[in-house]
Design an enzyme around this catalytic site. Structure first.
Site, PDB file in Angstrom:
ATOM      1  N   LYS A 128       0.832  -1.210   0.000  1.00  0.00           N
ATOM      2  CA  LYS A 128       0.000   0.000   0.000  1.00  0.00           C
ATOM      3  C   LYS A 128       0.865   1.257   0.000  1.00  0.00           C
ATOM      4  CE  LYS A 128      -1.981   1.495   3.824  1.00  0.00           C
ATOM      5  NZ  LYS A 128      -1.558   2.913   4.006  1.00  0.00           N
ATOM      6  N   ASP A 146      -6.464   0.581   1.005  1.00  0.00           N
ATOM      7  CA  ASP A 146      -6.568   0.815   2.445  1.00  0.00           C
ATOM      8  C   ASP A 146      -7.976   0.440   2.902  1.00  0.00           C
ATOM      9  OD1 ASP A 146      -8.198   2.857   1.560  1.00  0.00           O
ATOM     10  OD2 ASP A 146      -6.789   4.462   2.059  1.00  0.00           O
TER      11      ASP A 146
END
Length: 207
Positions: A128, A146
């Site tokens: 991420k 996320d």
């Protein structure tokens, strides 16, 4: 649902303005690139707002302050993980500062996934965070997965129940491919789609 948001002139203008900022970052110097990397280190396991406030507290000191000073600044700004993130910032600075753009830009220009793999060698940077960093310096072909994106995907029935904190690399890539398919149907890059989803989930475009 999402298509109507994408077609909303005001939202679209705000998203494209943010995209232009990221493209300008691509042309910026090493200091800007390392600042964006530091932001992504701070964002891991924290809210974007908390990370952004911490970054502003640190200011220019990300480039030269020692670990203790960075830790104390983060603590004074009420940033939660001040010990760990101070360590990660110093480790990243020692590992890549001064050559971050020089090493990553040529890779990302050719293959964004390969550039992401290289960034995973930095302590504190996961899939991420690496994707987030690359998007913020002007590369839009990777998904930033996320909890807000997970919630969106779950709500539209694209995925089942998922613990975002236990997202394996293979599952991340699987979810990324789903998002790329959605982005393709909307005629945009997945990194730009992320901003529309973020706006839908949070009513902001600050990511």
């Amino acid at each position: 649902m999402l298509r109507s948001l994408v077609q909303n002139p005001k939202v679209r203008a705000r998203v494209l303005e943010r995209v232009d900022e990221f493209r300008l970052n691509n042309l910026s110097n090493e200091e800007v690139w390392f600042r964006e990397l530091t932001l992504c280190l701070l964002t891991a396991n924290s809210s974007f707002i908390s990370a952004y406030q911490a970054l502003n507290c640190l200011g220019q000191k990300i480039y030269y302050a020692n670990e203790e000073e960075i830790r104390n600044i983060l603590k004074s700004c009420k940033y939660r993980f001040y010990n760990l993130k101070a360590k990660y910032i110093i480790m990243a600075r020692e590992k890549v500062y001064g050559r971050l753009k020089e090493e990553i830009k040529p890779l990302a220009d050719e293959d964004q996934q390969l550039a992401r793999e290289r960034l995973l060698n930095i302590k504190g940077i996961g899939m991420k965070e690496a994707s987030h960093f690359l998007r913020n310096v002007g590369y839009f072909d990777l998904a930033i997965i996320d909890r807000h994106i997970i919630d969106f995907m779950r709500r539209i029935g694209a995925i089942g129940e998922t613990n975002v904190k236990q997202l394996s690399k293979s599952l991340y890539i699987s979810f990324e491919n789903i998002l790329k398919s959605i982005a393709s149907n909307l005629n945009m890059s997945v990194g730009i789609l992320d901003l529309f989803i973020w706006y839908k989930e949070t009513n902001t475009i600050v990511k």
